[in-house]
Design a protein around this motif. Structure first.
Motif, mmCIF file in Angstrom:
data_model
loop_
_atom_site.group_PDB
_atom_site.id
_atom_site.type_symbol
_atom_site.label_atom_id
_atom_site.label_comp_id
_atom_site.label_asym_id
_atom_site.label_seq_id
_atom_site.Cartn_x
_atom_site.Cartn_y
_atom_site.Cartn_z
ATOM 1 N N LYS A 1 122.634 -1.445 -7.289
ATOM 2 C CA LYS A 1 122.824 -2.820 -7.761
ATOM 3 C C LYS A 1 121.466 -3.484 -7.845
ATOM 4 N N ASP A 2 121.310 -4.336 -8.847
ATOM 5 C CA ASP A 2 120.047 -5.069 -8.930
ATOM 6 C C ASP A 2 120.294 -6.475 -9.454
ATOM 7 N N LEU A 3 119.591 -7.421 -8.873
ATOM 8 C CA LEU A 3 119.639 -8.802 -9.321
ATOM 9 C C LEU A 3 119.187 -8.842 -10.770
ATOM 10 N N CYS A 4 119.924 -9.551 -11.647
ATOM 11 C CA CYS A 4 119.578 -9.459 -13.063
ATOM 12 C C CYS A 4 120.310 -10.481 -13.896
ATOM 13 N N ARG A 5 119.592 -11.053 -14.885
ATOM 14 C CA ARG A 5 120.200 -12.021 -15.810
ATOM 15 C C ARG A 5 121.163 -11.400 -16.782
ATOM 16 N N GLY A 6 121.044 -10.069 -16.993
ATOM 17 C CA GLY A 6 121.870 -9.412 -17.997
ATOM 18 C C GLY A 6 121.046 -8.954 -19.180
ATOM 19 N N GLY A 7 121.725 -8.240 -20.099
ATOM 20 C CA GLY A 7 121.055 -7.663 -21.259
ATOM 21 C C GLY A 7 120.721 -6.201 -21.015
ATOM 22 N N THR B 1 125.744 -19.265 -8.692
ATOM 23 C CA THR B 1 125.896 -17.803 -8.754
ATOM 24 C C THR B 1 124.643 -17.175 -9.354
ATOM 25 N N VAL B 2 124.512 -15.888 -9.121
ATOM 26 C CA VAL B 2 123.432 -15.124 -9.763
ATOM 27 C C VAL B 2 124.041 -13.884 -10.398
ATOM 28 N N GLY B 3 123.308 -13.314 -11.391
ATOM 29 C CA GLY B 3 123.796 -12.125 -12.073
ATOM 30 C C GLY B 3 123.438 -10.866 -11.287
ATOM 31 N N ILE C 1 126.822 0.651 -17.071
ATOM 32 C CA ILE C 1 126.032 -0.433 -16.505
ATOM 33 C C ILE C 1 126.836 -1.715 -16.664
ATOM 34 N N GLU C 2 127.277 -2.261 -15.524
ATOM 35 C CA GLU C 2 128.132 -3.442 -15.575
ATOM 36 C C GLU C 2 127.398 -4.677 -15.106
ATOM 37 N N HIS C 3 127.756 -5.804 -15.684
ATOM 38 C CA HIS C 3 127.151 -7.054 -15.251
ATOM 39 C C HIS C 3 128.176 -7.907 -14.511
ATOM 40 N N LYS C 4 127.804 -8.429 -13.332
ATOM 41 C CA LYS C 4 128.709 -9.267 -12.542
ATOM 42 C C LYS C 4 127.996 -10.559 -12.171
ATOM 43 N N ASP D 1 125.402 -16.917 -1.885
ATOM 44 C CA ASP D 1 125.527 -16.504 -0.491
ATOM 45 C C ASP D 1 125.676 -14.996 -0.379
ATOM 46 N N GLU D 2 126.535 -14.489 -1.224
ATOM 47 C CA GLU D 2 126.739 -13.034 -1.235
ATOM 48 C C GLU D 2 125.416 -12.311 -1.545
ATOM 49 N N ALA D 3 124.715 -12.860 -2.550
ATOM 50 C CA ALA D 3 123.446 -12.246 -2.962
ATOM 51 C C ALA D 3 122.439 -12.290 -1.813
ATOM 52 N N ARG D 4 122.368 -13.420 -1.123
ATOM 53 C CA ARG D 4 121.434 -13.547 0.004
ATOM 54 C C ARG D 4 121.715 -12.512 1.077
#
Lengths: 568, 568
Positions: free
Chosen positions: A113-119, A103-105, A72-75, A80-83
């Motif tokens: 892939k999922d939008l995420c703050r991390g952890g 940017t967003v995590g 499980i990697e965090h980027k 714009d990319e996320a949108r």
């Protein structure tokens, strides 16, 4: 495992569930999937509503994904990319736009892939002990005017042992769920024609009446005076009290002669109007008005939960109008009442918390100091430990919260003691002091049971259905072994009834073992088993619901014991 | 004078009032002015609203018109002529258009003409003994969506003696008006924020609680089971029960989750839902569900009248579900309960009426015969006379109405026993018979107090404020003559309180005469007057509110007597 690690694990489990869902139901829109106290959930909008049966397939797929042990990697990616990535998903787009920065995590596990703050845990292989628990309805951002969603919830633990313990506890909770007990014991029901409004059947109504009687006894002893105020009041009054501005969403309205009226969500304004219905002298203070007031409050249909969360309930609501220098003594008396009630209901573990002045508040420094000192002194005088919740009081005064722990270790906030500087001003309430001057009374809002309906549910679960003698709707069942004891049983039944006990006679033709079983199922605290031996001796044998049995008790002795247990 | 002659006199007085009004306030539009049971009224639309003060001038002018002794003539005129005459008066035009035939009647006295069917005294000189009573609001055709009008009401009698007797009776009624007593005794109030919704103050609530306790005692004795059903129910349910179609105008509505809900105007559907919440066996019948149900019914603000006519009240509502062959025995028991209640409340004059099958009705001949016979047999068995109201039953079953006459000779319908074939069908209620077949229960609707609020008002007026011991909010007041008796008085007070009596201690510094006067004003049934003699002898002297006094009663004897009177 630390609480934070547990959250990380559960949040990872939510991602895992989402991955499985996207693989099985590709058109689904994901929204948010946080960890919670009990586990995690994910709110989704599938193309076609998912059913309970689908959970098994999702859980199976989750297990397969665990096997695959994806890293499980965090980027961090540009907004714009996320949108672009979430083009067809208005929920994620809303989230992306709201997040600060450019940017967003993003969390990535295999194809998913999922939008995420991390952890997260390091790989899907780290999420082994999980379970999906159910599907329910929800709304985007918990607002029912928004899109309706489906919530998949589940839990996860670091070890199989913990998950098993959790499951066992859930089973226990389910077994003694008050909704189940209420149905089995014919205490109450809910009907389609009135979601969230309980119907109390005869036995349930007896329990409610007992709760009221007991509280009335205490109120009488402590000099409270009961009143009754209307269910419907002019909307103007609720504007004055502030409820219209701050609580409107939870209120029901009606119209009379083209004017707006509200169905009361609280009993306070009624008490103020009675206080203000004639001039008051300091000699009348403290004036303690009590009302078993039936209030209506809107709740989303999704959060309704048996008697624990309803849309109408009765509060043992009292309003004490007093002088500032009477506060401490009054609060001490309220705590005394509260502890008597909780003791009576076998809550052994009570905790107290004092909430003090918040940043924004009304009233003078001096008033706050006096009121807070009064609460604090009362807490000290009652000799129990308490915690301090700095700045967590209401803007109109400090308060004490009373929390009781039930037999299953759950905590329930039931009692509240709230000091109020605000409403006497607001409703222009006053009294003539000993110097002949008009003064504002301080108001104490007090509730010990809180909602009677909720307290009923808590007691039912706390006692695992076995209510104590004074509360039990059926206290005694008289059972005959053969027809030979019929006459004697009738005599005993009459005697107990005359003594005001709630007694049922079972002289049917069933075997005594099945009669006992049926009384046991009805959770009757006392069974009187009568055979020829009892008839000859003029005694009874007493069987408790615990199975304990005692023989050769005289009827007078039995009555004496029953009366003692029955005393409020 | 015959009843018809009295009507003629009063109708003539209405014309006389109209003539005086037109002379004093020329732009006024007249509508209708009929005779009533108590006198007459005239509904008018003046250019500027009349005030109470204007009544004196109108009455004065009426007297002058009497002096002039105008002949009162009746003419028939063509409708066209009448239309012309009332060109600017839409009310009279509406009446003219509605009347059958081509002509309408006109009464003429001096310059004054009024549309009229006829029936007058011969000349204005024949109307001597009259009195205007007041002005109130009304609506054209009593429909609040129509034009608001003013109603001038008055009365007239053939002799001065009869008018004086009427006035005296009115004074008496006013003196013991429950609204006045309620305010004086601090029993209840009405507030601007809730027209028609009573607020019960501590003493008033005690009275209500006593009424409930007494009824509960009887219900317990007769095997009733109390339930509690919601205040708000889905509108669909009220469509099913028929209330939505036939009673909607009297109901308040609200909305929950965009669906229409009604605030219950009756408790019946709640009871049906509880009955239907699980299968029922014939063994459970008769099943008697009781509810002290708080209902809301719309009333025009103009007809609200203290507690006698309110917009929310509590009914001692019971629904008995039974088999047809149990009807008679059940009805007899209900009558028994009713007579116990009325006796307890010192109503000596009770009348009973049986209303039988109306032309339009549901159910079979056989059912009606059986039900009517059951009611009739029960009436006979209870050994009291009754009247027959042929065809006046409800379409769904026959009923018994119980009317009690109070101490001032007024009659009040309080109790009703209504047999119902309809709703069990409508709500698909059934039981499994001894033959294992599904059968419909018969339902009996029973209310003895009717509205508790109304019954409270009736009792207050019936007893002229002097409620009996068991009902009185303050039963005993302990009064000291000097400070020397303080300690003794305290002891007696404690003892009586411990015995569960409602007692107040007055050891103030006022003279004993003013202490007695104040207890008398509060209508306390028992005053204990304590002097040194009583302290020395360890006794009390008892003064009743009637003024009767008794000396040297031992405290035990006093308690014994009080307990007897206090027994429900």
């Amino acid at each position: 495992m630390s609480n934070n690690d547990l959250k990380v694990l559960r949040h990872s489990a939510a991602h895992l569930a989402a991955q499985a869902i996207m693989e099985l139901f590709p058109g689904t829109l994901l929204t948010i999937g946080p960890a919670t106290e009990e586990g995690f959930f994910y709110d989704i909008l599938p193309e076609k509503n998912l059913k309970e049966e689908d959970l098994m397939a999702i859980e199976q797929r989750m297990k397969e994904l665990v096997e695959k042990n994806y890293a499980i990697e965090h980027k961090e990616i540009s907004k714009d990319e996320a949108r672009k990535m979430y083009e067809g998903n208005p929920f994620k787009l809303e989230l992306i736009n709201e997040l600060p920065g450019d940017t967003v995590g993003l969390s990535v596990q295999g194809e998913f892939k999922d939008l995420c703050r991390g952890g997260h845990v390091e790989s899907t292989g780290g999420i082994k002990h999980f379970k999906l628990l159910g599907i329910s309805g929800s709304y985007w951002r918990a607002d029912k005017s928004n899109q309706a969603l489906q919530r998949i919830h589940g839990t996860a633990f670091p070890t199989a042992k913990e998950l098993r313990a959790y499951e066992k506890r859930q089973e226990e909770l389910q077994k003694y769920d008050h909704r189940k007990l209420g149905r089995q014991l014919d205490y109450f029901s809910f009907q389609e024609a009135a979601a969230g409004f309980p119907f109390f059947h005869p036995k349930g109504k007896i329990i409610l009446k007992n709760l009221v009687s007991y509280m009335r006894k205490l109120q009488n002893e402590y000099g409270y005076k009961e009143v009754q105020t209307p269910t419907i009041l002019d909307a103007e009054l609720w504007k004055r009290s502030g409820h219209y501005d701050y609580y409107k969403e939870n209120m029901y309205f009606s119209e009379i002669d083209d004017e707006q009226f509200a169905i009361k969500p609280m009993n306070c304004p009624g008490a103020y109007l009675i206080y203000g219905s004639r001039p008051r002298s300091y000699r009348e203070l403290p004036l303690k008005l009590a009302e078993f007031g039936h209030v209506h409050r809107y709740e989303l249909s999704g959060v309704l939960h048996g008697l624990l969360r309803v849309r109408a309930f009765t509060i043992d609501d009292t309003h004490i109008f007093c002088m500032l220098n009477q506060l401490e003594a009054e609060i001490l008396k309220i705590l005394e009442i509260a502890f008597r009630v909780y003791k009576k209901c076998d809550f052994e573990n009570i905790s107290l918390a004092l909430s003090t002045r918040p940043e924004k508040s009304m009233g003078t420094d001096k008033e706050w100091e006096k009121a807070t000192a009064a609460l604090e002194n009362a807490l000290k005088a009652c000799g129990r430990p308490y915690t301090l919740q700095e700045g967590e009081g209401a803007f109109y005064g400090p308060k004490i919260e009373i929390v009781s722990k039930d037999a299953m270790g759950r905590e329930w906030q039931t009692g509240t003691v709230q000091v109020d500087f605000f409403q006497a001003e607001n409703f222009d309430l006053n009294y003539i002091s000993s110097e002949g001057k008009k003064e504002r009374p301080v108001i104490i809002h007090q509730a010990i049971y809180g909602s009677l309906e909720r307290f009923f549910a808590i007691l039912l679960e706390h006692y695992k259905g076995h209510l104590p003698f004074w509360l039990a709707p059926e206290q005694v069942r008289v059972l005959t072994i053969t027809d030979d004891q019929k006459e004697y049983a009738q005599k005993i039944y009459e005697r107990l009834r005359q003594e005001g006990l709630r007694v049922v006679l079972d002289t049917g033709s069933d075997k005594i073992s099945s009669k006992i079983k049926s009384a046991q199922l009805a959770k009757v605290p006392w069974m009187l088993v009568l055979g020829n031996k009892e008839v000859d001796a003029g005694t009874v044998s007493l069987r408790l619901s615990s199975g304990k049995q005692e023989f050769g008790i005289s009827v007078d002795e039995l009555v004496k014991r029953a009366q003692e247990l029955n005393q409020l």
